[in-house]
Motif scaffolding. Structure first.
Motif, PDB file in Angstrom:
ATOM      1  N   UNK A  97       1.237  -1.453  -0.091  1.00  0.00           N
ATOM      2  CA  UNK A  97      -0.119   0.168   0.243  1.00  0.00           C
ATOM      3  C   UNK A  97       0.426   1.432  -0.386  1.00  0.00           C
ATOM      4  N   UNK A  98       0.562   2.302  -0.992  1.00  0.00           N
ATOM      5  CA  UNK A  98       0.827   3.457  -0.238  1.00  0.00           C
ATOM      6  C   UNK A  98       0.690   4.661  -1.367  1.00  0.00           C
ATOM      7  N   UNK A  99       0.334   5.358  -0.009  1.00  0.00           N
ATOM      8  CA  UNK A  99      -0.116   6.822  -0.509  1.00  0.00           C
ATOM      9  C   UNK A  99       0.321   8.605  -0.383  1.00  0.00           C
ATOM     10  N   UNK A 100       0.134   9.169  -0.750  1.00  0.00           N
ATOM     11  CA  UNK A 100       0.748  10.189  -0.673  1.00  0.00           C
ATOM     12  C   UNK A 100      -0.311  11.633  -0.740  1.00  0.00           C
ATOM     13  N   UNK A 101      -0.845  12.845   0.394  1.00  0.00           N
ATOM     14  CA  UNK A 101      -1.469  13.470   0.448  1.00  0.00           C
ATOM     15  C   UNK A 101      -0.232  14.596  -0.006  1.00  0.00           C
ATOM     16  N   UNK A 102      -1.170  15.557  -0.929  1.00  0.00           N
ATOM     17  CA  UNK A 102      -0.586  17.102  -1.573  1.00  0.00           C
ATOM     18  C   UNK A 102      -1.707  18.199  -1.326  1.00  0.00           C
ATOM     19  N   UNK A 103      -0.676  19.389  -0.851  1.00  0.00           N
ATOM     20  CA  UNK A 103      -1.688  20.453  -0.896  1.00  0.00           C
ATOM     21  C   UNK A 103      -0.813  21.694  -1.143  1.00  0.00           C
ATOM     22  N   UNK A 104      -1.131  22.599  -2.036  1.00  0.00           N
ATOM     23  CA  UNK A 104      -0.296  23.786  -2.136  1.00  0.00           C
ATOM     24  C   UNK A 104      -1.474  26.046  -1.511  1.00  0.00           C
TER      25      UNK A 104
END
Length: 255
Positions: free
Chosen positions: A129-136
């Motif tokens: 399992x892999x996950x990424x969360x981004x915010x700018x």
């Protein structure tokens, strides 16, 4: 990673720089009433604690969801620099100061986690399992109340905030069905922003300020991901929140 102790050091250093350095400035005018605008720079510590689960289905059977849970709910956290454009209006009545402030903050925040291979109990199958969360960016409007003491003003504020997020998730396993599932979502999220700050007046309407702002978004992602492999249905229920702790030093011009 767990950077909170390091971030607390950044908090102390930034606030100290924002509110103690102007001590050598000369006296300014007495009122805080009026419009103002300025720029702020600082650091952000962000974290998300997903409550994502694999649902019992024809594909995930037995204790499969329980085995998945630690990997699906692993914390996402990271540090980033942030910059803000802010503006607002204050009205002073005695030593009390009432106002409202809006700010647009930009950051390059990206947190990732991965887990695996993990072996299921019922079959000789491994999963990853892999996950990424981004915010700018985030936009906030905060009513505030403050207390003025000479050239100093201390305030507290709270109000709504809107942020934009990108979420990516991947599940793979070694089952003969060959599951390789990707899920991506880009979305706006509504949250709350609150803060504490201290400001010091310089000459000619200039102000130096240090503040701490916390933004919390309870439902950045609230989606169900379904798939069918080899005639068997599987699904994940994605529940992802986000909170950021921001420390800033600002230079403000009052009009």
């Amino acid at each position: 990673m767990h950077n909170l102790p390091k971030f607390r050091s950044i908090i102390c250093a930034t606030i100290a720089a924002g509110i103690l350095l102007p001590g050598i400035a000369s006296a300014a005018d007495a009122t805080w009433t009026g419009f103002y605008g300025g720029l702020a720079l600082g650091g952000t510590y962000g974290e998300s604690n997903p409550d994502t689960v694999g649902e019992p289905t024809a594909y995930f059977t037995g204790d499969d969801p329980a085995v998945q849970r630690p990997s699906l709910q692993e914390r996402l956290d990271d540090l980033a620099l942030n910059g803000s454009v802010l503006g607002g209006y204050d009205h002073q009545n005695g030593q009390l100061v009432y106002g409202i402030e809006a700010d647009l903050s930009a950051m390059d925040y990206s947190a990732s986690t991965s887990s695996g291979p993990v072996r299921y109990n019922t079959l000789a199958v491994d999963f990853n399992v892999s996950s990424t969360l981004e915010t700018n960016f985030a936009f906030s409007i905060r009513p505030k109340i403050g207390y003025a003491v000479g050239n100093w003003m201390f305030h507290a504020a709270a109000g709504p905030s809107i942020g934009y997020f990108d979420y990516d998730f991947r599940y793979t396993d070694t089952n003969v069905a060959g599951v390789n599932n990707d899920f991506s979502k880009s979305t706006f999220a509504l949250g709350i922003s609150s803060g504490l700050g201290a400001s010091y007046k310089l000459d000619n309407g200039w102000v130096l300020r240090g503040d701490y702002v916390m933004n919390y978004y309870p439902k950045v992602i609230d989606e169900r991901q379904s798939f069918v492999r080899a005639g068997a249905r599987g699904s994940f229920d994605h529940q992802v929140d986000f909170q950021s702790h921001n420390v800033r030093a600002a230079l403000i011009k009052r009009f």
